[in-house]
Design a protein around this motif. Structure first.
Motif, mmCIF file in Angstrom:
data_model
loop_
_atom_site.group_PDB
_atom_site.id
_atom_site.type_symbol
_atom_site.label_atom_id
_atom_site.label_comp_id
_atom_site.label_asym_id
_atom_site.label_seq_id
_atom_site.Cartn_x
_atom_site.Cartn_y
_atom_site.Cartn_z
ATOM 1 N N MET A 131 0.759 -1.216 0.008
ATOM 2 C CA MET A 131 0.095 -0.065 -0.235
ATOM 3 C C MET A 131 0.829 1.313 -0.238
ATOM 4 O O MET A 131 0.430 2.275 -0.451
ATOM 5 C CB MET A 131 -0.951 0.050 1.108
ATOM 6 N N GLN A 132 2.083 1.368 0.620
ATOM 7 C CA GLN A 132 2.953 2.322 0.643
ATOM 8 C C GLN A 132 3.378 2.527 -0.847
ATOM 9 O O GLN A 132 3.700 3.779 -1.338
ATOM 10 C CB GLN A 132 4.233 2.022 1.429
ATOM 11 N N HIS A 190 -6.656 1.772 11.836
ATOM 12 C CA HIS A 190 -6.943 3.261 10.912
ATOM 13 C C HIS A 190 -5.794 3.692 10.548
ATOM 14 O O HIS A 190 -5.409 4.622 10.338
ATOM 15 C CB HIS A 190 -7.568 4.104 12.014
ATOM 16 N N LYS A 191 -4.978 2.617 9.989
ATOM 17 C CA LYS A 191 -3.739 2.968 9.128
ATOM 18 C C LYS A 191 -4.284 3.008 7.616
ATOM 19 O O LYS A 191 -3.436 3.892 6.951
ATOM 20 C CB LYS A 191 -2.665 1.856 9.264
ATOM 21 N N LEU A 192 -5.176 2.447 7.301
ATOM 22 C CA LEU A 192 -5.885 2.793 6.123
ATOM 23 C C LEU A 192 -7.357 3.429 6.141
ATOM 24 O O LEU A 192 -7.913 3.266 7.295
ATOM 25 C CB LEU A 192 -6.200 1.370 5.247
ATOM 26 N N ILE A 193 -7.928 3.988 5.079
ATOM 27 C CA ILE A 193 -9.146 4.741 5.277
ATOM 28 C C ILE A 193 -9.829 4.579 4.042
ATOM 29 O O ILE A 193 -9.564 4.500 2.767
ATOM 30 C CB ILE A 193 -8.950 6.199 5.479
ATOM 31 N N ASP A 194 -11.218 4.560 4.211
ATOM 32 C CA ASP A 194 -11.955 4.577 3.087
ATOM 33 C C ASP A 194 -12.230 6.159 2.558
ATOM 34 O O ASP A 194 -12.248 6.920 3.426
ATOM 35 C CB ASP A 194 -13.397 4.168 3.247
ATOM 36 N N GLY A 195 -12.385 6.178 1.303
ATOM 37 C CA GLY A 195 -12.433 7.621 0.634
ATOM 38 C C GLY A 195 -12.566 7.781 -0.823
ATOM 39 O O GLY A 195 -12.000 6.859 -1.491
ATOM 40 N N PHE A 196 -12.680 8.912 -1.143
ATOM 41 C CA PHE A 196 -12.993 8.927 -2.921
ATOM 42 C C PHE A 196 -11.520 9.330 -3.403
ATOM 43 O O PHE A 196 -10.865 10.376 -3.016
ATOM 44 C CB PHE A 196 -14.082 9.992 -3.151
ATOM 45 N N ASP A 197 -11.156 8.498 -4.340
ATOM 46 C CA ASP A 197 -9.709 8.990 -5.215
ATOM 47 C C ASP A 197 -10.246 8.653 -6.486
ATOM 48 O O ASP A 197 -10.736 9.652 -7.134
ATOM 49 C CB ASP A 197 -8.798 7.833 -4.361
ATOM 50 N N LYS A 198 -9.954 7.587 -7.140
ATOM 51 C CA LYS A 198 -10.106 7.188 -8.330
ATOM 52 C C LYS A 198 -11.876 7.158 -8.401
ATOM 53 O O LYS A 198 -12.626 7.979 -9.209
ATOM 54 C CB LYS A 198 -9.663 5.898 -8.967
ATOM 55 N N GLU A 199 -12.381 6.308 -7.663
ATOM 56 C CA GLU A 199 -13.704 6.241 -7.143
ATOM 57 C C GLU A 199 -13.577 6.187 -5.681
ATOM 58 O O GLU A 199 -12.866 6.580 -4.989
ATOM 59 C CB GLU A 199 -14.543 5.272 -7.980
ATOM 60 N N MET A 200 -14.669 4.999 -5.226
ATOM 61 C CA MET A 200 -14.396 4.936 -3.731
ATOM 62 C C MET A 200 -13.303 3.934 -3.700
ATOM 63 O O MET A 200 -13.336 2.984 -4.427
ATOM 64 C CB MET A 200 -15.819 4.270 -3.135
ATOM 65 N N CYS A 201 -12.276 4.410 -3.004
ATOM 66 C CA CYS A 201 -11.191 3.600 -2.642
ATOM 67 C C CYS A 201 -10.765 3.287 -1.318
ATOM 68 O O CYS A 201 -11.359 3.834 -0.398
ATOM 69 C CB CYS A 201 -9.989 4.263 -3.419
#
Length: 396
Positions: A35-36, A77-88
């Motif tokens: 992911m990094q 909570h090292k990763l998060i849901d959010g809009f990037d390309k689409e929901m990512c």
């Protein structure tokens, strides 16, 4: 400018994503490391054999399980849901930089709410926020304020639309998820302060440079042609994207390369260079997610690998060429086949419904053996049985 054959470029891309398994990426640490590198993976709620994000990670990380992603998202909570390309799903440290995207959402939200007959949402935002502050993790079923009787699209309750609005503007974040049901909490109570306030003085120009370089890193390398890989606010605008790409090249943050037989120039970041000379540890097969990062630009995929793919989930059954949820099969840097599996919930095991070899592929014993091994590994990831009938689909 460096020149590569299509075969060399394809192998570099697979090496970059660790689809060849050459790196010992394993378990949670392996997920954090990949992911990094790629920054973002696309979320999709469909779960036929597994959800897209889990399919992406299982192809890159040994001993991956769905619980690992869940822990990184909703416990650590090292990763998060959010809009990037689409929901990512992306690294929490990127949250503050996406304020530019969230600001754009807020700027265009009112016309969308009007279209959906949800114009009452702004009037209840404070009430919904106060409810979440008082009660903690809140799902749409936990709160009922206002009703939309004739909504053209989306939620029937104004409070549900308000939760989405507060999420899209960054006030709330997804603190938990049970199945596909989201539970929101105040972002300030979920994320570390260093993730909330990282680089608060970033300019729009700095953001665009960061965002475009980051998107290229999510795929590995990209050309400057509008398509699925350039979806998202700002970077889908051709003129703005082209100008920023040129700036990044001039600043020596991106390198231009040429691929044999393709007239378009490709852009890659400096971090990509270490994957040019490395070779796969040996033969490998991977089952690839329909919305995998290397599938984001399907036109680029086709000219680079000679593999034409269309996600037929939304295609009427009578018009599908293959099937509802079809996974590509990668073998030693080439796409050799695709398959449709029976839904796990119905079959009770990993069972292949249909298998299609690519027209020019001539299966040999080694290829079949590698595929059979991957079937077993894939079933282990799914934590289910591997149907004995799967091997017959290969024409063995």
């Amino acid at each position: 400018m460096n020149f590569y054959s299509k075969e060399e470029a394809g192998h570099m891309l697979c090496r970059y994503h660790n689809l060849d398994g050459a790196e010992a990426l394993c378990g949670k640490k392996g997920v954090e490391k990949i992911m990094q590198r790629i920054h973002s993976i696309q979320y999709d709620p469909l779960n036929v054999v597994a959800r897209n994000a889990d399919l992406v990670l299982q192809a890159r990380v040994k001993d991956y399980r769905e619980s690992i992603l869940c822990d990184l998202l909703y416990k650590e909570h090292k990763l998060i849901d959010g809009f990037d390309k689409e929901m990512c799903i992306y690294n929490a440290k990127d949250f503050s930089r996406f304020q530019f995207v969230r600001n754009e959402y807020e700027k265009h939200a009112l016309p969308a709410l009007k279209y959906r007959n949800q114009t009452g949402v702004p009037d209840i935002l404070d009430d919904v926020r106060d409810f979440v502050e008082k009660h903690g993790k809140t799902g749409t079923k936990d709160i009922a304020i206002g009703e939309v009787r004739e909504s053209r699209w989306g939620h029937k309750k104004l409070s549900s639309a308000a939760l989405d609005y507060l999420f899209n503007t960054g006030i709330l974040t997804v603190a938990d998820k049970r199945g596909t049901q989201k539970y929101f909490d105040l972002t300030e109570r979920v994320l570390d302060s260093e993730d909330l306030f990282c680089e608060p003085d970033m300019t729009i120009e700095e953001f665009l440079e960061w965002y475009i370089e980051r998107r290229i890193q999510s795929v590995g390398f990209l050309w400057n042609k509008s398509g699925g890989a350039w979806q998202g606010r700002f970077i889908n605008e051709n003129k703005l994207r082209s100008s920023t790409l040129q700036t990044l090249v001039e600043k020596n943050r991106l390198e231009e390369i040429q691929v044999e037989g393709i007239k378009e120039t490709f852009y890659l970041s400096k971090e990509f260079k270490e994957y040019r000379k490395e070779q796969a540890a040996g033969s490998y097969v991977r089952f690839i997610a329909p919305l995998d990062n290397i599938m984001w630009d399907r036109q680029m995929l086709e000219v680079l690998f000679g593999f034409a793919y269309r996600w037929e989930v939304y295609t009427p059954a009578a018009k599908r060429k293959y099937g509802y949820y079809v996974l590509p099969v990668l073998y030693n840097g080439q796409f050799i086949a695709r398959f449709e599996a029976e839904p796990i919930c119905r079959a009770g095991q990993f069972m292949i419904k249909n298998w299609w070899w690519e027209p020019k592929v001539k299966p040999n014993d080694e290829m079949r053996e590698m595929i059979v091994n991957e079937m077993a590994r894939f079933a282990e990831f799914l934590q289910t049985d591997n149907s004995e009938k799967n091997i017959t689909k290969l024409g063995v």
